[in-house]
Design an enzyme around this catalytic site. Sequence first.
Site, mmCIF file in Angstrom:
data_model
loop_
_atom_site.group_PDB
_atom_site.id
_atom_site.type_symbol
_atom_site.label_atom_id
_atom_site.label_comp_id
_atom_site.label_asym_id
_atom_site.label_seq_id
_atom_site.Cartn_x
_atom_site.Cartn_y
_atom_site.Cartn_z
ATOM 1 N N GLU A 245 -15.948 12.842 24.905
ATOM 2 C CA GLU A 245 -16.013 14.218 24.643
ATOM 3 C C GLU A 245 -16.283 14.962 25.719
ATOM 4 O O GLU A 245 -15.198 16.336 25.665
ATOM 5 C CB GLU A 245 -16.795 14.472 23.194
ATOM 6 C CG GLU A 245 -16.890 14.090 22.120
ATOM 7 C CD GLU A 245 -16.807 12.525 21.619
ATOM 8 O OE1 GLU A 245 -17.814 12.154 22.786
ATOM 9 O OE2 GLU A 245 -16.530 12.351 20.956
ATOM 10 N N HIS B 170 -23.130 14.746 10.004
ATOM 11 C CA HIS B 170 -21.291 14.737 10.171
ATOM 12 C C HIS B 170 -21.088 15.863 8.833
ATOM 13 O O HIS B 170 -19.951 16.059 8.734
ATOM 14 C CB HIS B 170 -21.293 13.463 9.042
ATOM 15 C CG HIS B 170 -21.050 12.350 10.008
ATOM 16 N ND1 HIS B 170 -22.350 12.014 9.819
ATOM 17 C CD2 HIS B 170 -20.725 11.390 10.353
ATOM 18 C CE1 HIS B 170 -22.426 11.027 11.109
ATOM 19 N NE2 HIS B 170 -20.989 10.218 11.649
#
Length: 352
Positions: free
Chosen positions: A61, A130
């Site tokens: 990322e 999440h």
Amino acid sequence: MDRIITYAQAILEATEQCMAADSSVYIMGLGVPDPKGIFGTTLGLKEKFGDNRVCDMPVSENGMTGVAIGSAIVGMRPIMTHQRVDFMLLSLDQIINNAAKWHYMFGGKMKVPLTIRLLVGRGWGQGPQHSQSLQALFAHIPGLKVVMPATPYDAKGLMVAAVEDDNPVIYIEHRWLHGTFGYVPEEKYASTMGARLMRVGTDLTIVSSSLMTLEALKAANVLSEQGIEVELVDLRTIKPLDEKTVLDSIDKTGRLLVVDGAWQSFGVSAEIMAMVSEKAFDSLKCAPKRIAFADVPTPTSFALTNHYYPRAIDIVNTARKMLKMSEVTEEEAGICHQAPLDVPDLSFTGPF
């Protein structure tokens, strides 16, 4: 005849139209070209625009965000997609120290036209790594714009606005909204970054965003049946914050309830309450209230999530207490659940 499509289709259409109109627009993200296409929001883009403009991404990322920023600086308009906001935290250095500051550090002569899509949301057993919602974190950083569309119309319009913006925009979408549907024009259009009055009322102002706007809308309908008329302000844009729309509503109702789908402390709700207290204190008829997440990590299990996430009944009862009325149960309020609380509320389907 009005055309009805889903929130996910609206994002896909906005992306497709932006890519068709401007060859400098490309999309990159883990799973962008896969068969599920990021909850259907990127389906067919690879077949139409090819591998050079629809790029899968390694699990890197920070590095890939640097690539996106670099390409934006030299004239591209990347759309970077993360399937969870939690995954992009590794790239905060690139976003905060480079993308957000470039325009300022070079005296306005440089720009970073970068759109970063971040998916948030609870349900289906999504746990503390999440299902975080971090709009306050990004809104705290000068140089970043933060948008959170609640409707398919704004999902398309704000995506176009983000892509056409000359500097970084954080585009946050709740996964439970992807299946909602509503009127969306076929032509390409950009929504103004600012708030929208979702409902006009006289007794109480509710300020919300994203999925919580639908919870607030549900609560407003219940309250209306009880004789309480709510003015509902959908922020749409966390930053820049549309202070005027909020303050105009407070001038009318004199009561403020902020509903935020994130943690309460140091969050969006705190900022709005501070702003109203500073600029419209004399208009308030009672102390403002807020509804947000408790300051603990987001839970996984059904047993915990059912008690953790605020729902329409919490908004109804907080509003009633602000008007010195007693609390009611969901049954008394006529709120029915047609599905488990860990999946999207069927009444949120639309049209919106």
